[in-house]
Structures are given as C-alpha cells and as structure tokens.
Design a protein around this motif. Structure first.
Motif, PDB file in Angstrom:
ATOM      1  N   LYS A   1      -2.276  41.729 -14.384  1.00 26.91           N
ATOM      2  CA  LYS A   1      -2.291  43.087 -13.764  1.00 26.91           C
ATOM      3  C   LYS A   1      -1.289  44.072 -14.800  1.00 26.91           C
ATOM      4  N   ASP A   2      -0.245  43.434 -15.162  1.00 26.08           N
ATOM      5  CA  ASP A   2       0.788  44.277 -15.896  1.00 26.08           C
ATOM      6  C   ASP A   2       0.261  44.516 -17.233  1.00 26.08           C
ATOM      7  N   MET A   3      -0.457  43.655 -18.048  1.00 29.51           N
ATOM      8  CA  MET A   3      -1.199  43.860 -19.219  1.00 29.51           C
ATOM      9  C   MET A   3      -2.244  44.782 -18.973  1.00 29.51           C
TER      10      MET A   3
ATOM     11  N   ILE B   1       0.563  34.572 -28.546  1.00 32.89           N
ATOM     12  CA  ILE B   1       1.489  35.137 -28.045  1.00 32.89           C
ATOM     13  C   ILE B   1       1.296  36.606 -27.460  1.00 32.89           C
ATOM     14  N   ARG B   2       1.413  36.775 -26.229  1.00 31.58           N
ATOM     15  CA  ARG B   2       1.490  38.212 -25.899  1.00 31.58           C
ATOM     16  C   ARG B   2       2.630  38.609 -25.146  1.00 31.58           C
ATOM     17  N   MET B   3       2.915  39.780 -25.246  1.00 34.27           N
ATOM     18  CA  MET B   3       4.238  40.282 -24.614  1.00 34.27           C
ATOM     19  C   MET B   3       4.192  41.674 -24.065  1.00 34.27           C
ATOM     20  N   VAL B   4       4.532  41.735 -22.768  1.00 35.13           N
ATOM     21  CA  VAL B   4       4.329  43.115 -22.133  1.00 35.13           C
ATOM     22  C   VAL B   4       6.000  43.488 -21.864  1.00 35.13           C
ATOM     23  N   VAL B   5       6.140  44.706 -22.623  1.00 34.76           N
ATOM     24  CA  VAL B   5       7.500  45.293 -22.660  1.00 34.76           C
ATOM     25  C   VAL B   5       7.351  46.651 -22.026  1.00 34.76           C
ATOM     26  N   GLU B   6       8.698  47.183 -21.734  1.00 37.15           N
ATOM     27  CA  GLU B   6       8.760  48.654 -21.157  1.00 37.15           C
ATOM     28  C   GLU B   6       8.126  49.497 -22.451  1.00 37.15           C
TER      29      GLU B   6
ATOM     30  N   ALA C   1      -2.273  47.384 -17.259  1.00 39.18           N
ATOM     31  CA  ALA C   1      -1.734  48.885 -16.905  1.00 39.18           C
ATOM     32  C   ALA C   1      -0.914  49.336 -18.093  1.00 39.18           C
ATOM     33  N   SER C   2      -0.948  48.554 -19.340  1.00 40.31           N
ATOM     34  CA  SER C   2      -0.224  48.682 -20.662  1.00 40.31           C
ATOM     35  C   SER C   2      -1.134  49.204 -21.818  1.00 40.31           C
ATOM     36  N   ARG C   3      -0.459  49.833 -22.585  1.00 44.25           N
ATOM     37  CA  ARG C   3      -1.172  50.215 -23.948  1.00 44.25           C
ATOM     38  C   ARG C   3      -0.820  49.119 -24.906  1.00 44.25           C
ATOM     39  N   LYS C   4      -2.084  48.692 -25.412  1.00 40.38           N
ATOM     40  CA  LYS C   4      -1.842  47.802 -26.399  1.00 40.38           C
ATOM     41  C   LYS C   4      -1.653  48.371 -28.060  1.00 40.38           C
ATOM     42  N   LEU C   5      -0.731  47.566 -28.407  1.00 41.93           N
ATOM     43  CA  LEU C   5      -0.375  48.314 -29.818  1.00 41.93           C
ATOM     44  C   LEU C   5      -1.368  47.655 -30.889  1.00 41.93           C
TER      45      LEU C   5
END
Length: 424
Positions: free
Chosen positions: A390-392, A301-306, A394-398
């Motif tokens: 692409k969104d992932m 499960i991968r989630m991209v959130v604001e 440009a995101s910070r992985k926690l």
C-alpha cells in the motif's frame, strides 16, 4: 583600514571553524567497511538461532504479534493497555510533546494508573521530550510516577548531547509490549490521510518477548533514575505461536554494534527479496556493500522512504546523494508522497521481519540507543508486506535516467549534506 581587521578576523574564524568541522567529520567516519555474508538463508530452519548467536541475543518463542498501522490504530491500543494495567507500566520515548491532545491523554492515563496503585516508570529523552511542560512533569510525579530524563545536557558534558535514546517502549504488567516508530505527539494521530498525519507502525507483542522489551527499558532507566529495583517476573503464560523472535538493543559505539550487524546479516541472509521501509535513509559503506552484494546475488530490493514531506530536509538531501549508486545497482527506490513516512520495517524473503525504533542511518545504528525486534514468522511478514504494498502504491518510483536530470543546485545540496552523513 579599520574594516579590514574585523573582516580578516571573520575570515580566520570561518576558516578555523571549517577546519575543525572537517576534522571532526573525518574522525566520525567508520575506519573500516564491514563485509558480511551469511552461511544460512532466512528460510533455513537454523536461521533464527544462527543470527541470534551472532548478535548476542537469546531466542524467544511463544509470542504473538498485532500490527497497528498509524495512530488511529496504535494510540487507542496503547492507551487501553495503560488503562488496564494492574501492576506496572514501563514507558520510554524520544518525543513527548506537552500541549498536544495525545500528550494530555497519555499524561492522564499514567496519572490515573499511578493513583490506583500501578507502579508507573517513564524514561523520556531530555532533548526529544524537551517540550514536556513543568506542569505535566509535576502532575506525573505528584501522582506517584517516576519520570527519568535521559542524558540531560550540561555545560560540562556537552558531548552527551549527541547521544540520545530513540527507543519507543511501552510494556504493561510484563505481558504486553509495544514498540515501533511513534512518539507522543499529535503528528502521529490519524491514518496518514494528509501531511499533518504521519505514516507510522507500532507492533503489539504478547508473550515472553514483552519482558525482553522491558529489559531494554530498564537499561536506560537504571542509567537515569538513581536507585531502582527492576521487576521482570515470570507470570507470562506462553501462547501457541512458535515463531522464533529475538530482541537487539544498541547504544553508542565507535563503529559496529549488534544492531548494525543485524541489519547486515539480514541483507546477507536474503535469497529472493528484501523490502525496507525507513525514514532518514543514510547508508555507510558497510550497508552500501551489503545492499549491492545482495543485488549481485539476484535479490530484489525495494525501499520506501520519505519524500519532500520531511522534518529533516538536510538529511533528505544526504540520503538522495546515494540514490544514483543504488539505482544503478538495481535497487528499486520509492519516495512516499501523502505525508511524512516514519515506519521502520524490514522483511526478508517473506518470512523474516524486523521492526522497532531504528532508522536505516548512522545515527540509529551507531549513536542513538535503539531497540529492534526480529521475528521468523510468515504470517507477520505477510501482514507487514500488505502495508508495504500500500505504501509503495502511494509512492513515486524513481527511475535512473530521470533522476540524473535533476538540477545542478539539487545535486550540489545533496553532495554538501552528504558530508555530514556519519552524524545524521
């Protein structure tokens, strides 16, 4: 002595108000946790009919889909459809902000369509579109448009303030439809190049499903516009696309509705992967159980959130309260960095996709009027996954260890705002 009485009154008022808020929040909590498993996987040929029956929706085939990424793509496509309308336009939105370039363009396009004889019907949320100017409203109505304001609050029905239409619908001539996350405001313009240009997705639908989307519009239109005569004709020719689709609408309920169950069945149907993009992610115990159960089955499960760029920081704090539990269970969390993330998509096992107006939060799944579309189609899923990747990137992985090192003040804010999760 004279100061003590006002201070005591203020303290009593504060305590009474706190007690009332506490009771209301307790009443808002779901009375039960839904624990749902699926007997059929997303890749099973029986899956579309299986889920459609469980959420009370009819299957639709012969549809094609075009993914529009960000305003540079979806605004021109939507305006071109309006300008090409021959018979009718059905439009519904939560946000319609007068004084912006996009509102002016849409107002002019609706006005011109009505003047050339197209039947133009609009439903705008009375709260979300409260910035609609009297001048724009008069322009539209003078041109012949019917503009209905959804759930306008009054002193004698203040409870209705909590129930909004969050649906985003444009259907032209019953043949082409658009739905997704975007309203009419300049913040959706551009291509997510900076914090002024929101990241969002609209899906263009051609085929019979467009009329089902229009049916969602008419549900709210008949509630707000007085005497109406819905038109849903059969002039739409089928295409060669055989992917099974179904549409699910939601309206306020005391707990579970078809849209919420659709989210739970989507997670239950996964065998390999679930990829979610959503703003305002605030799960309840039912959705937390479904996410954790999927992880126990070995689903990635991968989630991209604001991230910190958001228009609702209290909701962001409430969302982050759940990160530790999710990260501990192996859910991969990514916070989008360039701008506000407003896309709402969910992809299961690279074959089943869902998109529409609903966020992954209690407000969307239990309080707002929403509309989502689910499709079994590998080509559409692959296209949505391109954007997800692409969104992932440009995101910070926690990471769990570093996440736990955030400040005590931050943790306190998260815990405080999480108490309001059921109304966010």
């Amino acid at each position: 002595m004279s100061l003590k009485k006002p201070l005591r009154r203020a303290l009593y008022t504060f305590l009474i108000a706190g007690a009332i808020i506490t009771v209301l929040l307790l009443l808002a909590q779901d009375q039960e946790t839904l624990t749902i498993r699926s007997d059929v996987s997303a890749e099973d040929a029986r899956h579309p009919a299986y889920i459609a029956a469980l959420v009370g929706s009819d299957l639709s085939t012969g549809n094609t889909f075009i993914v529009h990424t960000n305003g540079d793509q979806f605004f021109p496509a939507m305006l071109n459809a309006i300008r090409g309308a021959k018979r009718r336009i059905s439009f519904e939105s939560y946000i319609f902000k007068s004084g912006t370039g996009m509102a002016s363009e849409f107002t002019r396009a609706f006005e011109e369509a009505a003047k050339r004889g197209v039947k133009v019907n609009l439903v705008l949320d009375a709260v979300g579109a409260s910035s609609l100017s009297d001048d724009d409203l008069q322009r539209l109505r003078t041109a012949g448009c019917t503009v209905a304001l959804f759930n306008a609050p009054t002193w004698y029905s203040i409870e209705e303030l909590n129930y909004r239409t969050h649906r985003k619908i444009l259907v032209v001539d019953g043949e082409v439809g658009f739905t997704g996350g975007a309203g009419v405001d300049d913040q959706w313009k551009g291509d997510a190049r900076n914090k002024e240009e929101w990241r969002d997705t609209q899906i263009e639908v051609h085929g019979p499903l467009a009329r089902l989307i229009e049916g969602g519009f008419y549900e709210n239109f008949v509630e707000t516009a007085g005497e109406v005569t819905p038109v849903l004709d059969d002039r739409v020719p089928p295409s060669n696309e055989e992917g099974a689709s179904y549409l699910v609408r939601s309206s306020p309920t005391g707990g579970s509705n078809d849209l919420k169950r659709l989210y739970l069945f989507a997670l239950a149907s996964a065998k390999r992967s679930v990829d979610i993009t959503t703003p305002y992610f605030v799960p309840d115990e039912s959705t937390l159980w479904a996410l954790e159960d999927a992880r126990r089955r070995g689903v990635r499960i991968r989630m991209v959130v604001e991230g910190d760029i958001t228009d609702a920081m209290p909701v962001k704090y409430a969302s982050r309260h759940y990160y530790d539990r999710l990260l501990s269970g192996g859910v991969e969390m990514f916070e989008y960095q360039p701008t506000m993330m407003h896309t709402k998509t969910l992809i299961v096992d690279g074959i089943w996709s869902m998109f529409g107006s609903a966020n992954f939060d209690n407000r969307s799944l239990e309080l707002n009027d929403e509309l989502n579309v689910a499709v079994t189609n590998r080509e559409l899923a692959a296209r949505l996954l391109q954007d997800f990747d692409k969104d992932m990137a440009a995101s910070r992985k926690l990471e769990l260890n570093t996440w736990r090192e955030r400040s005590f003040l931050m943790k306190t804010r998260e815990r405080f705002w999480s108490a309001f999760s059921e109304v966010f």
